[in-house]
Scaffold this active site. Structure first.
Site, PDB file in Angstrom:
ATOM      1  CG  HIS A   1      -2.026  -1.030   1.119  1.00 20.35           C
ATOM      2  ND1 HIS A   1      -3.362  -0.696   1.183  1.00 20.35           N
ATOM      3  CD2 HIS A   1      -2.003  -2.370   0.935  1.00 20.35           C
ATOM      4  CE1 HIS A   1      -4.094  -1.788   1.054  1.00 20.35           C
ATOM      5  NE2 HIS A   1      -3.284  -2.820   0.904  1.00 20.35           N
TER       6      HIS A   1
ATOM      7  CG  ASP B   1       8.743  -7.883   5.447  1.00 17.33           C
ATOM      8  OD1 ASP B   1       7.787  -7.095   5.576  1.00 17.33           O
ATOM      9  OD2 ASP B   1       9.414  -8.278   6.418  1.00 17.33           O
TER      10      ASP B   1
ATOM     11  CG  PHE C   1      10.403   4.994   0.693  1.00 17.61           C
ATOM     12  CD1 PHE C   1      10.243   3.811   1.398  1.00 17.61           C
ATOM     13  CD2 PHE C   1      10.778   4.921  -0.641  1.00 17.61           C
ATOM     14  CE1 PHE C   1      10.457   2.585   0.799  1.00 17.61           C
ATOM     15  CE2 PHE C   1      10.996   3.691  -1.262  1.00 17.61           C
ATOM     16  CZ  PHE C   1      10.834   2.521  -0.538  1.00 17.61           C
ATOM     17  N   GLY C   2      11.007   6.007   4.211  1.00 15.39           N
ATOM     18  CA  GLY C   2      11.333   5.202   5.386  1.00 15.39           C
ATOM     19  C   GLY C   2      12.537   5.744   6.140  1.00 15.39           C
TER      20      GLY C   2
ATOM     21  NE  ARG D   1      12.288  -2.582  -1.828  1.00 17.57           N
ATOM     22  CZ  ARG D   1      12.366  -1.544  -0.988  1.00 17.57           C
ATOM     23  NH1 ARG D   1      12.771  -0.371  -1.409  1.00 17.57           N
ATOM     24  NH2 ARG D   1      12.016  -1.692   0.276  1.00 17.57           N
TER      25      ARG D   1
END
Length: 200
Positions: A16, A75, A158-159, A187
Site C-alpha cells: 500500500h 518485506d 522513504f522510510g 532491494r
C-alpha cells in the site's frame, strides 16, 4: 509448470506504499504492468512471521490468493547492530499507524542514546517473494551494510533512508540521487537474484 515472469504481464505489488511500488516498477525496467494491492483494495495481512523472508512470502501469497494474479511482495527494513537487530521486521511498525518515519527515526536515535551506544553499524534487508495463485512461491533476499547518522539528512527515498549511509558512500540514502541508490540498494540486490531466477 514453468516459473517465469513474462514481460508485459501484469503483476500485483503486495504493498500500500506508493514509493515502494515506484521502486519495484523501476527495478523491473518498466517491463511489467504493476498494480498495487492498495489500488485493488486488497486488505493488508497481519505480518505474523519472524523473518523478512517469511513475511514477504506471507504477503505475496495473500495478494495472489485474493487477486487471482501473480503477486510480488517485498518485506524490508533496517536492523541496528547495537539494538540487537531492531527494528528489523518491525521497521514499519516503529513508524506507528500513521507511518510517521520521522517518529521511527527518532525512536532509533532515542534507543541508542538510552543504552549509551556509539555503535552506529546497521544494515538494510529486502526479501522479495513472487507467488502464483495456485501455490508456488519463489523468495530471495538482498542486504546492504552501512551506518546510521543523526539528525536525518535528505528528503529523497522513504522510510529510514535519511539516517542510513551505505558502505562506500558519504551521503545517506535520503541524499543520494535515486539512480545511485537504485544501482546497488538492498532491494536492487534482491531484484538481481529474482531476475536470475525468474526472468533471465
Amino acid at each position: 509448470m514453468t516459473l517465469k515472469l513474462i514481460k508485459g504481464m501484469r503483476l500485483v505489488a503486495a504493498t500500500h506504499n506508493p514509493g515502494k511500488a515506484r521502486e519495484i516498477e523501476a527495478l523491473l525496467d518498466g517491463d511489467y504492468r504493476i498494480v498495487t494491492a492498495g489500488a485493488l483494495n486488497l486488505p493488508e495481512p497481519d505480518e505474523t512471521e519472524t523473518t523478512f523472508v517469511g513475511n514477504a512470502m506471507l504477503k505475496a501469497r495473500h495478494a495472489a490468493q485474493l487477486s487471482g494474479e501473480v503477486s510480488l511482495a517485498d518485506d524490508s527494513g533496517v536492523s541496528v547492530a547495537a539494538l540487537d537487530g531492531a527494528p528489523g521486521i518491525f521497521s514499519a511498525r516503529w513508524a506507528g499507524p500513521s507511518k510517521d518515519f520521522a517518529l521511527a527515526m527518532k525512536k532509533v536515535e532515542d534507543r541508542l542514546d538510552e543504552i549509551g551506544s556509539s555503535d552506529r553499524r546497521a544494515w538494510f534487508t529486502s526479501a522479495l517473494a513472487v507467488a502464483w495463485p495456485d501455490g508456488p512461491c519463489v523468495v530471495v533476499e538482498g542486504v546492504v551494510h552501512g551506518e546510521l547518522t543523526f539528525p536525518p539528512r535528505g528528503d529523497r527515498g522513504f522510510g529510514y533512508d535519511p539516517i542510513f549511509i551505505p558502505e562506500g558512500q558519504a551521503l545517506t540514502y535520503g541524499e543520494l540521487d535515486p539512480a545511485v541508490k537504485e544501482a546497488d540498494s538492498h532491494r536492487t540486490r534482491a531484484f538481481m537474484k529474482l531476475k536470475a531466477a525468474l526472468i533471465d
